[in-house]
Design a protein around this motif. Structure first.
Motif, PDB file in Angstrom:
ATOM      1  N   ARG A 194      65.748  69.225  11.155  1.00 21.90           N
ATOM      2  CA  ARG A 194      65.278  70.364  10.343  1.00 21.90           C
ATOM      3  C   ARG A 194      65.616  71.700  10.994  1.00 21.90           C
ATOM      4  O   ARG A 194      65.797  72.700  10.314  1.00 21.90           O
ATOM      5  N   LEU A 195      65.704  71.723  12.313  1.00 21.14           N
ATOM      6  CA  LEU A 195      66.070  72.939  13.032  1.00 21.14           C
ATOM      7  C   LEU A 195      67.588  73.079  13.182  1.00 21.14           C
ATOM      8  O   LEU A 195      68.072  74.069  13.738  1.00 21.14           O
ATOM      9  N   GLY A 196      68.334  72.073  12.695  1.00 27.12           N
ATOM     10  CA  GLY A 196      69.790  72.103  12.768  1.00 27.12           C
ATOM     11  C   GLY A 196      70.328  71.948  14.172  1.00 27.12           C
ATOM     12  O   GLY A 196      71.411  72.439  14.490  1.00 27.12           O
ATOM     13  N   ARG A 197      69.626  71.227  15.016  1.00 28.94           N
ATOM     14  CA  ARG A 197      70.001  71.115  16.429  1.00 28.94           C
ATOM     15  C   ARG A 197      70.784  69.860  16.791  1.00 28.94           C
ATOM     16  O   ARG A 197      71.189  69.709  17.938  1.00 28.94           O
ATOM     17  N   TYR A 198      70.991  68.967  15.841  1.00 28.40           N
ATOM     18  CA  TYR A 198      71.768  67.774  16.179  1.00 28.40           C
ATOM     19  C   TYR A 198      73.247  68.105  16.096  1.00 28.40           C
ATOM     20  O   TYR A 198      73.735  68.619  15.094  1.00 28.40           O
ATOM     21  N   GLU A 199      73.961  67.816  17.165  1.00 29.79           N
ATOM     22  CA  GLU A 199      75.409  67.910  17.155  1.00 29.79           C
ATOM     23  C   GLU A 199      75.969  66.862  18.101  1.00 29.79           C
ATOM     24  O   GLU A 199      75.349  66.515  19.101  1.00 29.79           O
ATOM     25  N   ILE A 200      77.111  66.356  17.742  1.00 28.24           N
ATOM     26  CA  ILE A 200      77.763  65.339  18.549  1.00 28.24           C
ATOM     27  C   ILE A 200      78.425  66.033  19.734  1.00 28.24           C
ATOM     28  O   ILE A 200      79.182  66.979  19.565  1.00 28.24           O
ATOM     29  N   LYS A 201      78.103  65.584  20.925  1.00 28.10           N
ATOM     30  CA  LYS A 201      78.658  66.188  22.137  1.00 28.10           C
ATOM     31  C   LYS A 201      79.378  65.137  22.966  1.00 28.10           C
ATOM     32  O   LYS A 201      78.877  64.026  23.128  1.00 28.10           O
ATOM     33  N   ASN A 202      80.516  65.510  23.492  1.00 27.50           N
ATOM     34  CA  ASN A 202      81.280  64.646  24.412  1.00 27.50           C
ATOM     35  C   ASN A 202      81.518  63.250  23.843  1.00 27.50           C
ATOM     36  O   ASN A 202      81.514  62.279  24.576  1.00 27.50           O
ATOM     37  N   ASN A 203      81.663  63.159  22.547  1.00 29.65           N
ATOM     38  CA  ASN A 203      81.902  61.874  21.881  1.00 29.65           C
ATOM     39  C   ASN A 203      80.821  60.836  22.169  1.00 29.65           C
ATOM     40  O   ASN A 203      81.067  59.636  22.079  1.00 29.65           O
ATOM     41  N   ALA A 204      79.638  61.281  22.546  1.00 29.82           N
ATOM     42  CA  ALA A 204      78.523  60.357  22.789  1.00 29.82           C
ATOM     43  C   ALA A 204      78.074  59.764  21.457  1.00 29.82           C
ATOM     44  O   ALA A 204      78.028  60.453  20.439  1.00 29.82           O
ATOM     45  N   SER A 205      77.723  58.512  21.475  1.00 30.25           N
ATOM     46  CA  SER A 205      77.251  57.864  20.252  1.00 30.25           C
ATOM     47  C   SER A 205      75.843  58.351  19.915  1.00 30.25           C
ATOM     48  O   SER A 205      75.114  58.843  20.785  1.00 30.25           O
ATOM     49  N   PHE A 206      75.468  58.177  18.672  1.00 33.61           N
ATOM     50  CA  PHE A 206      74.110  58.516  18.262  1.00 33.61           C
ATOM     51  C   PHE A 206      73.113  57.673  19.042  1.00 33.61           C
ATOM     52  O   PHE A 206      72.061  58.160  19.451  1.00 33.61           O
ATOM     53  N   ARG A 207      73.448  56.421  19.265  1.00 36.02           N
ATOM     54  CA  ARG A 207      72.536  55.526  20.002  1.00 36.02           C
ATOM     55  C   ARG A 207      72.274  56.067  21.406  1.00 36.02           C
ATOM     56  O   ARG A 207      71.132  56.066  21.868  1.00 36.02           O
TER      57      ARG A 207
END
Length: 94
Positions: A66-79
């Motif tokens: 909701r705060l828009g803070r999720y971003e993919i970094k360094n090709n790390a998986s969501f898991r």
């Protein structure tokens, strides 16, 4: 197979973050709920604590999106992101 089941974790999280797609989030959390619970159970040795921390993790993910803070970094998986976030949450409450 529905569109959510075919989507990657990262795609689901971004759909939730960008469009508030609750079904995407529910699919995403359902994929990882048991593994997350097992992880917290192993850390704490207590099923009640594991359940509580898992629920807090779910709420934290909602807040991040909701705060828009999720971003993919360094090709790390969501898991990896999820378990790192969960470990930090567990350390904070223990």
């Amino acid at each position: 197979m529905d569109v959510y089941e075919q989507s990657s974790d990262e795609e689901l999280m971004q759909q939730f973050q960008q469009r508030g797609d609750l079904a995407a989030f529910e699919t995403l959390f359902a994929r990882h709920k048991q593994a997350l619970f097992n992880y917290f159970r192993q850390l704490s040795g207590d099923a009640t604590i594991a359940e509580e921390v898992s629920q807090q993790e779910c709420l934290k993910l909602i807040e991040i999106a909701r705060l828009g803070r999720y971003e993919i970094k360094n090709n790390a998986s969501f898991r990896t992101y999820l378990f790192t976030l969960g470990r930090n949450r567990y350390v904070d409450i223990s």
